[in-house]
Design a protein around this motif. Structure first.
Motif, PDB file in Angstrom:
ATOM      1  N   MET A   1      18.318  12.888   8.743  1.00 37.13           N
ATOM      2  CA  MET A   1      17.347  11.979   9.365  1.00 37.13           C
ATOM      3  C   MET A   1      16.935  10.901   8.358  1.00 37.13           C
ATOM      4  N   GLN A   2      16.916   9.682   8.795  1.00 29.26           N
ATOM      5  CA  GLN A   2      16.523   8.600   7.904  1.00 29.26           C
ATOM      6  C   GLN A   2      15.513   7.693   8.584  1.00 29.26           C
ATOM      7  N   LEU A   3      14.757   6.984   7.766  1.00 26.50           N
ATOM      8  CA  LEU A   3      13.771   6.072   8.329  1.00 26.50           C
ATOM      9  C   LEU A   3      14.376   4.671   8.442  1.00 26.50           C
ATOM     10  N   ILE A   4      14.883   4.377   9.628  1.00 23.89           N
ATOM     11  CA  ILE A   4      15.486   3.062   9.885  1.00 23.89           C
ATOM     12  C   ILE A   4      14.848   2.527  11.167  1.00 23.89           C
ATOM     13  N   ASP A   5      14.462   1.259  11.155  1.00 27.18           N
ATOM     14  CA  ASP A   5      13.780   0.734  12.354  1.00 27.18           C
ATOM     15  C   ASP A   5      14.751  -0.022  13.265  1.00 27.18           C
ATOM     16  N   ARG A   6      14.201  -0.604  14.317  1.00 28.39           N
ATOM     17  CA  ARG A   6      15.033  -1.284  15.321  1.00 28.39           C
ATOM     18  C   ARG A   6      15.755  -2.499  14.753  1.00 28.39           C
ATOM     19  N   TYR A   7      15.266  -2.996  13.594  1.00 25.74           N
ATOM     20  CA  TYR A   7      15.872  -4.189  13.005  1.00 25.74           C
ATOM     21  C   TYR A   7      16.776  -3.815  11.828  1.00 25.74           C
ATOM     22  N   HIS A   8      17.155  -2.526  11.783  1.00 19.30           N
ATOM     23  CA  HIS A   8      18.090  -1.996  10.769  1.00 19.30           C
ATOM     24  C   HIS A   8      17.518  -2.018   9.362  1.00 19.30           C
ATOM     25  N   ARG A   9      16.181  -2.093   9.254  1.00 18.61           N
ATOM     26  CA  ARG A   9      15.583  -2.017   7.917  1.00 18.61           C
ATOM     27  C   ARG A   9      15.408  -0.546   7.557  1.00 18.61           C
ATOM     28  N   LYS A  10      15.689  -0.238   6.271  1.00 17.97           N
ATOM     29  CA  LYS A  10      15.636   1.144   5.820  1.00 17.97           C
ATOM     30  C   LYS A  10      14.364   1.321   4.979  1.00 17.97           C
ATOM     31  N   PHE A  11      13.653   2.437   5.196  1.00 22.47           N
ATOM     32  CA  PHE A  11      12.369   2.618   4.516  1.00 22.47           C
ATOM     33  C   PHE A  11      12.409   3.838   3.593  1.00 22.47           C
ATOM     34  N   GLU A  12      12.674   3.569   2.312  1.00 18.61           N
ATOM     35  CA  GLU A  12      12.755   4.673   1.348  1.00 18.61           C
ATOM     36  C   GLU A  12      11.555   4.652   0.415  1.00 18.61           C
ATOM     37  N   TYR A  13      10.601   3.777   0.738  1.00 17.92           N
ATOM     38  CA  TYR A  13       9.494   3.515  -0.180  1.00 17.92           C
ATOM     39  C   TYR A  13       8.168   3.695   0.578  1.00 17.92           C
ATOM     40  N   LEU A  14       7.341   4.593   0.048  1.00 18.95           N
ATOM     41  CA  LEU A  14       6.035   4.845   0.666  1.00 18.95           C
ATOM     42  C   LEU A  14       4.918   4.414  -0.272  1.00 18.95           C
ATOM     43  N   ARG A  15       3.962   3.667   0.274  1.00 22.45           N
ATOM     44  CA  ARG A  15       2.762   3.329  -0.504  1.00 22.45           C
ATOM     45  C   ARG A  15       1.627   4.183   0.038  1.00 22.45           C
ATOM     46  N   LEU A  16       1.159   5.053  -0.821  1.00 22.60           N
ATOM     47  CA  LEU A  16       0.136   6.011  -0.406  1.00 22.60           C
ATOM     48  C   LEU A  16      -1.199   5.659  -1.049  1.00 22.60           C
ATOM     49  N   SER A  17      -2.186   5.386  -0.214  1.00 24.27           N
ATOM     50  CA  SER A  17      -3.526   5.146  -0.739  1.00 24.27           C
ATOM     51  C   SER A  17      -4.232   6.500  -0.860  1.00 24.27           C
ATOM     52  N   ILE A  18      -4.903   6.724  -1.995  1.00 26.43           N
ATOM     53  CA  ILE A  18      -5.596   8.008  -2.149  1.00 26.43           C
ATOM     54  C   ILE A  18      -7.123   7.842  -2.148  1.00 26.43           C
ATOM     55  N   THR A  19      -7.567   6.603  -2.128  1.00 26.64           N
ATOM     56  CA  THR A  19      -9.009   6.318  -1.982  1.00 26.64           C
ATOM     57  C   THR A  19      -9.145   4.854  -1.588  1.00 26.64           C
ATOM     58  N   ASP A  20     -10.184   4.506  -0.829  1.00 33.44           N
ATOM     59  CA  ASP A  20     -10.379   3.067  -0.606  1.00 33.44           C
ATOM     60  C   ASP A  20     -11.531   2.547  -1.469  1.00 33.44           C
ATOM     61  N   GLU A  21     -12.047   3.438  -2.318  1.00 34.00           N
ATOM     62  CA  GLU A  21     -13.140   3.058  -3.220  1.00 34.00           C
ATOM     63  C   GLU A  21     -12.640   2.209  -4.380  1.00 34.00           C
ATOM     64  N   CYS A  22     -13.464   1.275  -4.855  1.00 33.42           N
ATOM     65  CA  CYS A  22     -13.090   0.509  -6.042  1.00 33.42           C
ATOM     66  C   CYS A  22     -14.328   0.152  -6.845  1.00 33.42           C
ATOM     67  N   ASN A  23     -14.160   0.033  -8.164  1.00 33.13           N
ATOM     68  CA  ASN A  23     -15.270  -0.319  -9.058  1.00 33.13           C
ATOM     69  C   ASN A  23     -15.238  -1.785  -9.464  1.00 33.13           C
ATOM     70  N   PHE A  24     -14.270  -2.572  -8.947  1.00 34.19           N
ATOM     71  CA  PHE A  24     -14.218  -4.002  -9.233  1.00 34.19           C
ATOM     72  C   PHE A  24     -14.737  -4.773  -8.008  1.00 34.19           C
ATOM     73  N   LYS A  25     -15.007  -6.071  -8.237  1.00 34.70           N
ATOM     74  CA  LYS A  25     -15.454  -6.918  -7.126  1.00 34.70           C
ATOM     75  C   LYS A  25     -14.582  -8.153  -7.070  1.00 34.70           C
ATOM     76  N   CYS A  26     -13.266  -7.964  -6.940  1.00 34.80           N
ATOM     77  CA  CYS A  26     -12.384  -9.138  -6.936  1.00 34.80           C
ATOM     78  C   CYS A  26     -12.800 -10.062  -5.790  1.00 34.80           C
ATOM     79  N   ASN A  27     -12.909 -11.344  -6.109  1.00 39.77           N
ATOM     80  CA  ASN A  27     -13.522 -12.255  -5.126  1.00 39.77           C
ATOM     81  C   ASN A  27     -12.668 -12.444  -3.865  1.00 39.77           C
TER      82      ASN A  27
END
Ligand code: SAM
Ligand code: SF4
Length: 325
Positions: A1-27
């Motif tokens: 089984m592979q992660l391929i979408d309708r446009y034949h793009r392959k997804f082997e890369y996951l970006r996992l957020s582990i918190t939405d908290e941050c100590n900076f205030k980027c403008n």
């Protein structure tokens, strides 16, 4: 089984957020600082294990841990170690604002982190403070140096160049990578729900930066099918290189190779434009793995060919800290 979408793009890369908290205030991201808008707990280590096992069995080989600021989690090193030990995962990366880097670079490397991106929006301490709301430029740069000593092969530095704010830093950045083996990644400012006014005032097109680089004889590297959306430039007189992330350019989405899971367990097919699919109920028991894999595969079939950022549509994304930039 592979992660391929309708446009034949392959997804082997996951970006996992582990918190939405941050100590900076980027403008451009959290100008008023982090405000908690939900009561939900962030994914536990057990939930992360179940999630990564399923993605790995679907062919995911690279995981980037992001946030908010991922290193604010006390169990950050444990999460790195746990993900890096998953069968099939070859690369564990993170994106950090550098706040905890000088102290922990070695520990994270030893835990199994293989690549690191540090956000540095200016090489001038005052401008850095103006953009991030944190007067700790030197500490962050110590962190960048600590990465090299810790053993990381190449450190990437993310920078959002903005008109009239830090676009003058371009030459300083270029001078810096003349003899530093850094990959500088200029990310074009993206419009989100919360930053429209800011965006209209400060947005600098990535194409403008690209033409400056080409005039200075930077050479665009040939892209391979699964290279992802950055355009990479090299120059014979420079040790470092440049990656341009230009989400408003025509072909950006055709190179999409990543899926995202938010810190509360929602699968996002794109940074922009959809609410995400809730996976959390399937992360509680390892016995739900097959159902979890089916849910991810069927959601992927809904992925659209492109975002609609150029039409000013930023979907429901208030800021990138909310689902992990
Ligand atoms: N807090 C970490 C950091 O800043 O590196 C990780 C999360 S942050 C959302 C990930 C990256 O997204 C950073 O490099 C940041 O500069 C970038 N970013 C955030 N908001 C953005 C926006 N509106 N447009 C372009 N880049 C953005
Ligand atoms: Fe925090 Fe990163 Fe957003 Fe800056 S860009 S406010 S460091 S999440």
């Amino acid at each position: 089984m592979q992660l391929i979408d309708r446009y034949h793009r392959k997804f082997e890369y996951l970006r996992l957020s582990i918190t939405d908290e941050c100590n900076f205030k980027c403008n451009y991201c959290l100008p008023d600082g982090y405000q908690r808008t939900h009561q939900k707990q962030f994914l536990s280590q057990n939930e992360i294990t179940n999630l990564i096992n399923a993605f790995a069995e679907l062919g995911t080989s690279k995981v980037r841990i992001t946030g908010g600021e991922p290193s604010l989690r006390k169990d950050f090193a444990d999460i790195i170690s746990q993900i890096s030990q998953t069968e099939g995962i070859k690369k564990v990366a993170t994106t950090t604002n550098g706040f905890n880097l000088s102290k922990h670079a070695e520990q994270w490397f030893e835990a199994g982190l293989s690549a690191i991106n540090v956000s540095v929006d200016s090489l001038d301490a005052n401008t850095f403070n103006l953009i991030t709301g944190k007067n700790i430029f030197h500490k962050v740069m110590e962190g960048v140096e600590a990465c090299a000593s810790a053993g990381f092969e190449q450190v990437k530095v993310n920078s959002v160049l903005m008109k009239g704010l830090n676009d003058n830093d371009l030459n300083t950045f270029l001078a810096w990578i003349k003899d530093h083996p850094i990959q500088l990644r200029f990310i074009e400012l993206m419009q989100t729900e919360d930053n429209t006014e800011f965006f209209n005032r400060y947005h600098l097109s990535g194409q403008t930066i690209k033409s400056i680089l080409l005039k200075q004889n930077w050479i665009c590297k040939i892209r391979h099918v699964n290279d992802g959306p950055a355009e990479v430039f090299t120059h014979p007189d420079y040790v470092g290189e440049i990656g341009l992330i230009m989400p408003y350019s025509k072909d950006f989405c055709s190179h999409c190779n990543r899926l995202r899971v938010s810190a509360v367990g929602r699968l996002h097919l794109c940074l922009f434009g959809e609410e995400g699919v809730d996976l959390r109920h399937l992360l509680q028991n390892s016995s739900d793995k097959e159902q979890l894999k089916k849910t991810i595969i069927s959601a992927l079939q809904e992925k659209k060919a492109t975002h609609f950022l150029d039409l000013g549509v930023s979907g429901g994304t208030p800021h990138l800290a909310s689902i992990g930039g």
